[in-house]
Design a protein around this motif. Sequence first.
Motif, PDB file in Angstrom:
ATOM      1  N   VAL B  59      30.329 -62.627 -96.872  1.00 50.38           N
ATOM      2  CA  VAL B  59      30.502 -62.212 -95.482  1.00 50.38           C
ATOM      3  C   VAL B  59      29.350 -62.707 -94.630  1.00 50.38           C
ATOM      4  CG1 VAL B  59      30.668 -60.228 -93.963  1.00 50.38           C
ATOM      5  CG2 VAL B  59      31.808 -60.194 -96.149  1.00 50.38           C
ATOM      6  N   PRO B  62      29.080 -66.946 -93.924  1.00 48.79           N
ATOM      7  CA  PRO B  62      29.889 -67.482 -92.820  1.00 48.79           C
ATOM      8  C   PRO B  62      29.444 -67.014 -91.455  1.00 48.79           C
ATOM      9  CG  PRO B  62      31.313 -66.711 -94.544  1.00 48.79           C
ATOM     10  CD  PRO B  62      29.926 -66.277 -94.901  1.00 48.79           C
ATOM     11  N   VAL B  63      28.988 -65.751 -91.369  1.00 44.54           N
ATOM     12  CA  VAL B  63      28.544 -65.268 -90.062  1.00 44.54           C
ATOM     13  C   VAL B  63      27.338 -66.071 -89.583  1.00 44.54           C
ATOM     14  CG1 VAL B  63      27.491 -63.299 -88.910  1.00 44.54           C
ATOM     15  CG2 VAL B  63      29.484 -62.967 -90.300  1.00 44.54           C
ATOM     16  N   ILE B  66      28.582 -69.634 -88.519  1.00 47.29           N
ATOM     17  CA  ILE B  66      29.309 -69.688 -87.246  1.00 47.29           C
ATOM     18  C   ILE B  66      28.350 -69.416 -86.089  1.00 47.29           C
ATOM     19  CG2 ILE B  66      31.148 -68.651 -85.920  1.00 47.29           C
ATOM     20  CD1 ILE B  66      32.242 -70.304 -88.040  1.00 47.29           C
ATOM     21  N   THR B  67      27.380 -68.530 -86.304  1.00 48.20           N
ATOM     22  CA  THR B  67      26.398 -68.291 -85.242  1.00 48.20           C
ATOM     23  C   THR B  67      25.586 -69.551 -84.965  1.00 48.20           C
ATOM     24  OG1 THR B  67      26.207 -66.098 -86.210  1.00 48.20           O
ATOM     25  CG2 THR B  67      24.694 -66.651 -84.466  1.00 48.20           C
TER      26      THR B  67
END
Lengths: 182, 208
Positions: B59, B62-63, B66-67
């Motif tokens: 989790v 990917p966060v 993408i940030t």
Amino acid sequence: MFADIIFYIIVSSTVMIYGAGLNRAVVFSYSPHQSMFKLLKMFLVVITASTLSYLVSAKFLMIADLSELYPFTSLLIFMIISSFIESIIRITAKISASEFAISYLFVLIGTGESTSLTECLLISSSCILSFFMLIPFIIAIRYRSSVRQKNSKDFFLIYISIAIIIIITLAWNVSWLNPKVF
Amino acid sequence: MKTNSRLIFLALSTAILIPFPGRLGYGIILLLALNLMTLIAAASRVLIVKISLKELQHVIVPVMLITSALVFRNLLVMISPVIALTLSFGFFLTAVSSFFVSSFFIPDMENFSSELKTGIKSTLVFSAYALFIFAFRDIAGYGTLTVPSTEGLRSVLILQESRGFTSLGLFFNTIPGAIVIIAVTQVIYSIILDNYRKIDIEESADVR
């Protein structure tokens, strides 16, 4: 609205233009029956996640002038929904059906290129439909050319035939009599 | 290892070579972003292990990716808006594919330098190959080499315009042309790997 659907399924299909799920389409074509759950889960997750992500970005982010942050919020929403649906599938059917990359990209495209909630849903479902429609073509090409294994030569044949499919679907949109082309 | 590297090559090349116009300037920016994202993925994995949140790595990574893609994109909007307009969706494709690559390579490591080496080496090799392919597509299709600048792309004319050459080269600048390049490279790469493996086996048999 009908034009939108045809545009995103055939004319400018996301899988072909962005190359978003090309590898996964080839991998799924080797065992379509075992990939059924993954495709079903992808469909459910993309529809739900794009709805919620559009609502959050249209009602909250745009009012706060933060609409550039829509990928971040759609990722959070997507993670929640994906884990929830995958846990339900694991409990009931005891199969793992995780798929992250293409589902998230379809949610992004649906949220980013739409101007209303209906359009967001239509675009997301058209992207999924175009992905589903590519898989039988690849299966048919594999059976016709007796491609059975995952060698490099067989991948080569499949990729060349995908290139030919793209030329066929997009050939009418090119001005062939332009002097620079020939 | 062989299937791993082929899958990684296919995933990265379909994410970087297919969606964008075949200009060297776009390739430079995208490959820079790809290498930085691999760095960030490796660093965040080490951080996750250090604060013992290993179960949440699918989790958190990917966060973070993408940030970072959001930050790069907005920096690019500030520096050169024209390029950001063309590459609008590209950074997220690159982030998702680099997450895919990093999840392949790195099972479970606590050492920052070894994690970095395995991650960066494959992306650097791929970046060299992809820069070469972008340059080839640029010269074959338009006869120029382009570099990014604040007003868009600045192009340097390399070849004089001749009708026969540019019409065939223009095919390699399109999406089917990119797929053909990927397929041909993949076959050549497997042939080289197979022969390399045969030579290895023969040498070890000779030693014995």
